[in-house]
Design a protein around this motif. Structure first.
Motif, PDB file in Angstrom:
ATOM      1  N   PRO A 141       0.800  -1.236   0.000  1.00 24.07           N
ATOM      2  CA  PRO A 141       0.000   0.000   0.000  1.00 24.07           C
ATOM      3  C   PRO A 141       0.824   1.275   0.000  1.00 24.07           C
ATOM      4  O   PRO A 141       0.306   2.338  -0.329  1.00 24.07           O
ATOM      5  CB  PRO A 141      -0.824  -0.129   1.289  1.00 24.07           C
ATOM      6  N   ARG A 142       2.089   1.197   0.383  1.00 20.19           N
ATOM      7  CA  ARG A 142       2.938   2.390   0.410  1.00 20.19           C
ATOM      8  C   ARG A 142       3.799   2.519  -0.852  1.00 20.19           C
ATOM      9  O   ARG A 142       4.680   3.383  -0.922  1.00 20.19           O
ATOM     10  CB  ARG A 142       3.842   2.360   1.643  1.00 20.19           C
ATOM     11  N   ALA A 143       3.546   1.680  -1.826  1.00 19.12           N
ATOM     12  CA  ALA A 143       4.374   1.671  -3.033  1.00 19.12           C
ATOM     13  C   ALA A 143       4.182   2.952  -3.837  1.00 19.12           C
ATOM     14  O   ALA A 143       3.084   3.531  -3.868  1.00 19.12           O
ATOM     15  CB  ALA A 143       4.040   0.465  -3.895  1.00 19.12           C
ATOM     16  N   PRO A 144       5.229   3.415  -4.507  1.00 19.93           N
ATOM     17  CA  PRO A 144       5.062   4.538  -5.432  1.00 19.93           C
ATOM     18  C   PRO A 144       4.249   4.110  -6.647  1.00 19.93           C
ATOM     19  O   PRO A 144       3.991   2.919  -6.863  1.00 19.93           O
ATOM     20  CB  PRO A 144       6.505   4.883  -5.811  1.00 19.93           C
ATOM     21  N   ALA A 145       3.859   5.097  -7.451  1.00 19.23           N
ATOM     22  CA  ALA A 145       3.108   4.784  -8.663  1.00 19.23           C
ATOM     23  C   ALA A 145       4.001   4.114  -9.697  1.00 19.23           C
ATOM     24  O   ALA A 145       3.552   3.212 -10.424  1.00 19.23           O
ATOM     25  CB  ALA A 145       2.491   6.057  -9.230  1.00 19.23           C
ATOM     26  N   THR A 146       5.256   4.558  -9.790  1.00 22.12           N
ATOM     27  CA  THR A 146       6.173   3.969 -10.757  1.00 22.12           C
ATOM     28  C   THR A 146       7.548   3.784 -10.132  1.00 22.12           C
ATOM     29  O   THR A 146       7.956   4.540  -9.249  1.00 22.12           O
ATOM     30  CB  THR A 146       6.345   4.837 -12.025  1.00 22.12           C
ATOM     31  N   VAL A 147       8.245   2.769 -10.603  1.00 18.92           N
ATOM     32  CA  VAL A 147       9.681   2.610 -10.379  1.00 18.92           C
ATOM     33  C   VAL A 147      10.294   2.497 -11.772  1.00 18.92           C
ATOM     34  O   VAL A 147       9.963   1.570 -12.527  1.00 18.92           O
ATOM     35  CB  VAL A 147      10.019   1.362  -9.547  1.00 18.92           C
ATOM     36  N   CYS A 148      11.165   3.450 -12.118  1.00 21.44           N
ATOM     37  CA  CYS A 148      11.747   3.490 -13.459  1.00 21.44           C
ATOM     38  C   CYS A 148      13.267   3.445 -13.354  1.00 21.44           C
ATOM     39  O   CYS A 148      13.861   4.236 -12.609  1.00 21.44           O
ATOM     40  CB  CYS A 148      11.349   4.763 -14.197  1.00 21.44           C
ATOM     41  N   VAL A 149      13.879   2.531 -14.091  1.00 24.94           N
ATOM     42  CA  VAL A 149      15.334   2.497 -14.228  1.00 24.94           C
ATOM     43  C   VAL A 149      15.678   3.240 -15.518  1.00 24.94           C
ATOM     44  O   VAL A 149      15.238   2.838 -16.604  1.00 24.94           O
ATOM     45  CB  VAL A 149      15.874   1.063 -14.259  1.00 24.94           C
ATOM     46  N   LEU A 150      16.423   4.332 -15.391  1.00 21.84           N
ATOM     47  CA  LEU A 150      16.779   5.179 -16.527  1.00 21.84           C
ATOM     48  C   LEU A 150      18.211   4.860 -16.931  1.00 21.84           C
ATOM     49  O   LEU A 150      19.127   4.971 -16.114  1.00 21.84           O
ATOM     50  CB  LEU A 150      16.660   6.660 -16.161  1.00 21.84           C
ATOM     51  N   SER A 151      18.419   4.492 -18.187  1.00 21.05           N
ATOM     52  CA  SER A 151      19.730   4.016 -18.622  1.00 21.05           C
ATOM     53  C   SER A 151      20.046   4.485 -20.035  1.00 21.05           C
ATOM     54  O   SER A 151      19.192   5.031 -20.741  1.00 21.05           O
ATOM     55  CB  SER A 151      19.788   2.480 -18.581  1.00 21.05           C
ATOM     56  N   GLY A 152      21.309   4.238 -20.431  1.00 19.62           N
ATOM     57  CA  GLY A 152      21.760   4.561 -21.776  1.00 19.62           C
ATOM     58  C   GLY A 152      22.668   3.471 -22.290  1.00 19.62           C
ATOM     59  O   GLY A 152      22.321   2.303 -22.292  1.00 19.62           O
ATOM     60  N   ASP A 153      23.854   3.836 -22.789  1.00 21.20           N
ATOM     61  CA  ASP A 153      24.977   2.958 -23.123  1.00 21.20           C
ATOM     62  C   ASP A 153      24.838   2.178 -24.415  1.00 21.20           C
ATOM     63  O   ASP A 153      25.812   2.048 -25.165  1.00 21.20           O
ATOM     64  CB  ASP A 153      25.262   1.978 -21.968  1.00 21.20           C
ATOM     65  N   VAL A 154      23.671   1.625 -24.739  1.00 21.40           N
ATOM     66  CA  VAL A 154      23.575   0.585 -25.767  1.00 21.40           C
ATOM     67  C   VAL A 154      23.231   1.132 -27.155  1.00 21.40           C
ATOM     68  O   VAL A 154      22.914   0.358 -28.062  1.00 21.40           O
ATOM     69  CB  VAL A 154      22.566  -0.507 -25.346  1.00 21.40           C
TER      70      VAL A 154
END
Length: 547
Positions: A423-436
């Motif tokens: 119930p305390r979870a955020p709306a989103t968890v996003c891993v932001l990346s580049g490199d490839v």
């Protein structure tokens, strides 16, 4: 009379009180650097010296929350910015209204930018996405397109892949027949890379008016930096490596890392104090870099920024590695604990968790399986001969993402599921990346309450071989998954601890992603630089729509 060699870069902008910021500059001699804002706010500081260069990180205080104010830079009371006859709008500092009332946070991110050629010259990589974004904003583009912060997720400079003008500059300085050849060798040569990259007129103006946060990747030092213990031992045996890595860390600290820190963090930083309080901070900074290289666990390059109800954790996935094959990890124990503590601190007090990692967490399944298989070979699961083959493949094919550190991949996956569930979870968890050198959206199949995404965007200005494009396309295909299972069987690695699917892309080209966060909603846009130059939107998607 003092002149400004590089900058200004708007770096930290306070999102707690909305009343302060920092601006970074390089001058050509010792002086007092000052920022004066149109609303009467400002600040000044004496430059500090490293290796004959003079820098300042100017604290700007007294800003009005919820305002946009123009500023100018003065050195010893002489105005040096804006430049005379500048074609660009005034550089400004924009502050949020109150800690929690900013209606939308816009974060634009990408990685892998080789310096664009001078205006009028065609380069090998096509239009620069940062140049094109700057041109759009300078031309008075929609205010809703203006980022609140720019995340540069690695390879801000290429120390091992130099432009022709820089190679010519090096050749006039030293004999390129001697190692490291046409690559940077010392601090002075690193400064040349930053001049070439950040004196680009459009990029210079953009960085003066949009706050930026940075983290390094391998090319900021050298390709495959810290890919394995064997690689590091070979590099340390060369006569030029020590100077290269120390210069890389020193220049990163000066040009990129300092600006990531808040005024409070700067005030508590003993190295920053030591460098500023001595006539020449070179020895203090060099000793710090040597300690960081000898024992990476003694230094933290990672950092946290809270933007109202959105939290960003920028994670060092290069220098914080454990390289011994029997304990291989993307993050050393202290670094992983830092990530865990900051992800869980105030759990329920933020709506979005962003994890900035230069290297993607979720890769095309074939690539993931190949990296896990390679890790098993290098660990000796199939004997010494296969271990030697595996090390060679690791370096030739850049098999060094999260999947190449299976325990770290599992630990990050577990942490994301823990944060994103309940119930305390955020709306989103996003891993932001580049490199490839391509962009895509991937979603894991985990029983989380939050929507979880891998958002990958690169390059900003680079290119990719056609064969590699097809390899990545194959990596997401059904055939690629079938091939990946073959790798898993040979390496006796079993299935990954979770599964995922691609829900956008792959897209190839010079590009930037923008994440717009408002309340508990999140919207993603991908813009590509095209001839003209112009930015073309190829994706505009609501991430928090019902599944």
């Amino acid at each position: 009379m003092a002149a400004m060699r590089l900058g200004p870069l708007l770096r930290y902008v306070d999102w707690d009180r909305g009343d302060c910021a920092t601006i970074w500059i390089e001058a050509d001699r010792p002086c007092t650097a000052e920022v004066r804002c149109a609303d009467g706010s400002g600040g000044s500081v004496r430059t500090f010296q490293v290796a004959g260069h003079h820098y300042a990180l100017i604290p700007v205080t007294g800003l009005t929350p919820g305002s946009t104010t123009a500023y100018e830079v003065l050195l010893d009371d002489v105005r040096v910015w804006p430049l005379p006859d500048s074609p660009f709008p005034a550089s400004t500092i924009t502050t949020p209204s109150t800690p929690r009332s900013q209606p939308t946070l816009r974060i634009t991110f990408g990685s892998c930018r080789q310096a664009a050629p001078p205006a009028g010259r065609r380069g090998p990589h096509g239009p620069d996405a940062l140049d094109t974004l700057a041109a759009r904003l300078a031309a008075g583009g929609d205010a809703d397109e203006r980022p609140d912060v720019l995340l540069l997720l690695g390879d801000q400079v290429y120390a091992d892949q130099l432009s022709r003008p820089t190679r010519q500059w090096l050749a006039a300085r030293r004999d390129l027949r001697e190692a490291p050849g046409a690559q940077v060798a010392d601090f002075e040569e690193y400064t040349r890379l930053y001049y070439e990259s950040w004196l680009d007129p459009e990029v210079r103006w953009l960085l003066s008016t949009v706050p930026s946060l940075h983290i390094f990747d391998d090319h900021d030092v050298i390709d495959d930096w810290n890919t394995s213990a064997a690689w590091l031992a070979e590099m340390r045996a060369t006569p030029w490596w020590q100077e290269r890595v120390l210069s890389g860390l020193m220049s990163y600290w000066v040009y990129q890392h300092l600006g990531n820190l808040s005024p409070a963090e700067l005030a508590a930083d003993p190295l920053y104090e030591a460098v500023r309080q001595t006539p020449d901070g070179t020895d203090a900074l060099r000793a710090f870099a040597a300690a960081a290289d000898a024992d990476p666990a003694t230094v933290r390059w990672s950092y946290r920024r809270d933007f109202g109800r959105s939290r960003l954790l920028m994670v060092d996935t290069r220098a914080a590695r454990v390289l011994a094959e029997d304990g291989r990890a993307m993050l050393d124990p202290a670094e992983h604990q830092w990530l865990r503590d900051n992800a869980l601190a105030g759990h329920g007090g933020y709506d979005h968790l962003l994890i900035g990692s230069s290297l993607p967490w979720l890769m095309p399944p074939l690539v993931h399986d190949a990296e896990v298989w390679n890790s098993a070979l290098c660990r000796g699961e199939r004997g010494p001969r296969w271990a030697r083959i595996g090390e060679n493949l690791r370096r030739r094919s850049d098999l060094e993402h999260w999947a190449a550190f299976p325990a770290s991949f599992a630990a990050l996956s577990d942490l994301i599921e823990e944060v994103g569930t309940g119930p305390r979870a955020p709306a989103t968890v996003c891993v932001l990346s580049g490199d490839v050198h391509h962009a895509y959206v991937a979603e894991p199949r985990i029983p989380s309450t939050a929507r979880v995404f891998q958002l990958t965007c690169s390059p900003v200005h680079n290119s990719i071989h056609t064969a590699v494009k097809w390899g990545f396309r194959l990596g997401w295909s059904r055939w690629g998954r079938w091939l990946g299972r073959g790798f898993s069987r040979h390496g006796r690695t079993g299935r990954p601890p979770l599964s995922w699917r691609r829900t956008g892309g792959p897209w190839f080209g010079n590009q930037l992603m923008t994440l717009a966060l408002s309340g508990r909603s999140a919207r993603l846009r991908l813009d590509q630089a095209r001839k003209g130059p112009r930015l073309v939107t190829v994706l505009d998607r609501e991430l928090t729509a019902p599944r």
